[in-house]
Design a protein around this motif. Structure first.
Motif, PDB file in Angstrom:
ATOM      1  N   LYS A  71      -3.973  -0.662 -15.822  1.00 48.46           N
ATOM      2  CA  LYS A  71      -4.249  -1.664 -14.800  1.00 48.46           C
ATOM      3  C   LYS A  71      -3.028  -2.540 -14.520  1.00 48.46           C
ATOM      4  N   ASP A  72      -2.105  -2.627 -15.485  1.00 46.68           N
ATOM      5  CA  ASP A  72      -0.921  -3.474 -15.334  1.00 46.68           C
ATOM      6  C   ASP A  72       0.232  -2.784 -14.605  1.00 46.68           C
ATOM      7  N   THR A  73       0.117  -1.482 -14.347  1.00 45.52           N
ATOM      8  CA  THR A  73       1.175  -0.756 -13.635  1.00 45.52           C
ATOM      9  C   THR A  73       1.311  -1.334 -12.229  1.00 45.52           C
ATOM     10  N   GLU A  74       2.547  -1.617 -11.832  1.00 42.83           N
ATOM     11  CA  GLU A  74       2.770  -2.167 -10.496  1.00 42.83           C
ATOM     12  C   GLU A  74       2.554  -1.102  -9.427  1.00 42.83           C
ATOM     13  N   VAL A  75       2.097  -1.531  -8.266  1.00 43.58           N
ATOM     14  CA  VAL A  75       1.800  -0.631  -7.155  1.00 43.58           C
ATOM     15  C   VAL A  75       3.043   0.168  -6.751  1.00 43.58           C
ATOM     16  N   ARG A  76       4.185  -0.479  -6.718  1.00 40.42           N
ATOM     17  CA  ARG A  76       5.430   0.218  -6.360  1.00 40.42           C
ATOM     18  C   ARG A  76       5.738   1.326  -7.360  1.00 40.42           C
ATOM     19  N   GLU A  77       5.530   1.054  -8.660  1.00 39.55           N
ATOM     20  CA  GLU A  77       5.754   2.064  -9.695  1.00 39.55           C
ATOM     21  C   GLU A  77       4.772   3.220  -9.532  1.00 39.55           C
ATOM     22  N   LEU A  78       3.528   2.911  -9.196  1.00 38.57           N
ATOM     23  CA  LEU A  78       2.524   3.944  -8.943  1.00 38.57           C
ATOM     24  C   LEU A  78       2.972   4.850  -7.803  1.00 38.57           C
ATOM     25  N   ALA A  79       3.456   4.262  -6.717  1.00 39.53           N
ATOM     26  CA  ALA A  79       3.919   5.047  -5.567  1.00 39.53           C
ATOM     27  C   ALA A  79       5.046   5.993  -5.991  1.00 39.53           C
ATOM     28  N   LEU A  80       5.956   5.518  -6.823  1.00 38.88           N
ATOM     29  CA  LEU A  80       7.045   6.367  -7.315  1.00 38.88           C
ATOM     30  C   LEU A  80       6.512   7.509  -8.180  1.00 38.88           C
ATOM     31  N   ILE A  81       5.561   7.204  -9.053  1.00 40.65           N
ATOM     32  CA  ILE A  81       4.967   8.227  -9.931  1.00 40.65           C
ATOM     33  C   ILE A  81       4.316   9.329  -9.095  1.00 40.65           C
ATOM     34  N   LEU A  82       3.557   8.935  -8.083  1.00 43.45           N
ATOM     35  CA  LEU A  82       2.870   9.925  -7.251  1.00 43.45           C
ATOM     36  C   LEU A  82       3.857  10.785  -6.473  1.00 43.45           C
ATOM     37  N   THR A  83       4.876  10.164  -5.881  1.00 43.10           N
ATOM     38  CA  THR A  83       5.822  10.933  -5.074  1.00 43.10           C
ATOM     39  C   THR A  83       6.739  11.799  -5.936  1.00 43.10           C
ATOM     40  N   GLU A  84       7.237  11.260  -7.030  1.00 44.20           N
ATOM     41  CA  GLU A  84       8.145  12.032  -7.885  1.00 44.20           C
ATOM     42  C   GLU A  84       7.464  13.227  -8.532  1.00 44.20           C
ATOM     43  N   ASN A  85       6.174  13.099  -8.822  1.00 44.22           N
ATOM     44  CA  ASN A  85       5.444  14.183  -9.476  1.00 44.22           C
ATOM     45  C   ASN A  85       4.644  15.043  -8.502  1.00 44.22           C
ATOM     46  N   LYS A  86       4.727  14.692  -7.206  1.00 43.73           N
ATOM     47  CA  LYS A  86       4.024  15.440  -6.157  1.00 43.73           C
ATOM     48  C   LYS A  86       2.530  15.588  -6.483  1.00 43.73           C
ATOM     49  N   ILE A  87       1.909  14.451  -6.821  1.00 40.41           N
ATOM     50  CA  ILE A  87       0.482  14.426  -7.126  1.00 40.41           C
ATOM     51  C   ILE A  87      -0.187  13.387  -6.226  1.00 40.41           C
ATOM     52  N   SER A  88      -1.501  13.520  -6.061  1.00 36.90           N
ATOM     53  CA  SER A  88      -2.197  12.624  -5.143  1.00 36.90           C
ATOM     54  C   SER A  88      -2.971  11.521  -5.845  1.00 36.90           C
ATOM     55  N   GLY A  89      -3.033  11.547  -7.157  1.00 36.58           N
ATOM     56  CA  GLY A  89      -3.744  10.500  -7.875  1.00 36.58           C
ATOM     57  C   GLY A  89      -3.571  10.648  -9.369  1.00 36.58           C
ATOM     58  N   VAL A  90      -3.916   9.584 -10.088  1.00 35.41           N
ATOM     59  CA  VAL A  90      -3.808   9.590 -11.547  1.00 35.41           C
ATOM     60  C   VAL A  90      -4.979   8.828 -12.161  1.00 35.41           C
ATOM     61  N   PRO A  91      -5.334   9.196 -13.388  1.00 38.88           N
ATOM     62  CA  PRO A  91      -6.342   8.420 -14.107  1.00 38.88           C
ATOM     63  C   PRO A  91      -5.779   7.057 -14.502  1.00 38.88           C
ATOM     64  N   VAL A  92      -6.662   6.089 -14.604  1.00 35.80           N
ATOM     65  CA  VAL A  92      -6.310   4.759 -15.094  1.00 35.80           C
ATOM     66  C   VAL A  92      -6.954   4.635 -16.476  1.00 35.80           C
ATOM     67  N   ILE A  93      -6.148   4.267 -17.458  1.00 32.78           N
ATOM     68  CA  ILE A  93      -6.643   4.156 -18.831  1.00 32.78           C
ATOM     69  C   ILE A  93      -6.449   2.723 -19.342  1.00 32.78           C
ATOM     70  N   ASP A  94      -7.233   2.372 -20.356  1.00 38.74           N
ATOM     71  CA  ASP A  94      -7.061   1.059 -20.975  1.00 38.74           C
ATOM     72  C   ASP A  94      -6.072   1.176 -22.136  1.00 38.74           C
ATOM     73  N   GLY A  95      -5.910   0.120 -22.898  1.00 43.63           N
ATOM     74  CA  GLY A  95      -4.948   0.096 -23.996  1.00 43.63           C
ATOM     75  C   GLY A  95      -5.239   1.080 -25.116  1.00 43.63           C
ATOM     76  N   THR A  96      -6.477   1.552 -25.207  1.00 43.07           N
ATOM     77  CA  THR A  96      -6.846   2.505 -26.256  1.00 43.07           C
ATOM     78  C   THR A  96      -6.811   3.947 -25.752  1.00 43.07           C
ATOM     79  N   GLY A  97      -6.458   4.132 -24.477  1.00 44.59           N
ATOM     80  CA  GLY A  97      -6.408   5.472 -23.907  1.00 44.59           C
ATOM     81  C   GLY A  97      -7.716   5.921 -23.284  1.00 44.59           C
TER      82      GLY A  97
END
Length: 151
Positions: A17-43
């Motif tokens: 939940k703490d990942t910044e939106v800009r970092e998320l956009a980079l993760i999606l574009t660099e990995n050519k994926i359309s979405g990712v799971p969101v996990i808490d501190g315990t995984g």
């Protein structure tokens, strides 16, 4: 019959939940994926965030319709919904924009159920669990690749 564990990507890219939106956009574009799971501190899986959530941030603001009767205003739509949309549109972190209503599958879910679920619920990113543990993720491209390979 193929199952989720046969199609899924095991090296799951996830965010918190703490990942910044800009970092998320980079993760999606660099990995050519359309979405990712969101996990808490315990995984533990707590949601999913997709390209659609990022695109939502750039949509026009919709002001709810109101009717004036005898000097009183009545909203025809929920003001709470507008508040949620405004929060999502101005979100800075994944926690502001992700969908906490998770639809996931177990690793032994058959391919036909995966395809049906993705088509009927318009899901692009489907987390795969082994009981409660996140073990993989299936995207629409995984289903398409399976079709192309003739499996």
């Amino acid at each position: 019959m193929l199952r989720a564990q046969d199609l899924m990507t095991e090296n799951v890219i996830a965010v918190t939940k703490d990942t910044e939106v800009r970092e998320l956009a980079l993760i999606l574009t660099e990995n050519k994926i359309s979405g990712v799971p969101v996990i808490d501190g315990t995984g533990k899986l707590i949601g999913v965030v997709t390209e659609s959530d990022l695109i939502f941030q750039n949509k026009k603001v919709h002001i709810p319709t109101a009717v004036a009767i005898l000097d009183a205003f009545f909203f025809l739509e929920s003001p709470e919904k507008m508040e949620q949309e405004m929060k999502k549109m101005s979100g800075v972190t994944v926690g502001d924009i992700y969908a906490p209503e998770v639809i996931s599958v177990q690793k032994d879910t058959p391919l036909d159920e995966l395809a049906t679920l993705m088509a009927e619920k318009n899901i692009h990113t489907l987390p795969v669990l082994d009981k409660e543990e996140l073990v993989g993720v299936i995207g629409k491209s995984d289903i398409i690749r399976t079709i192309a390979e003739g499996r």
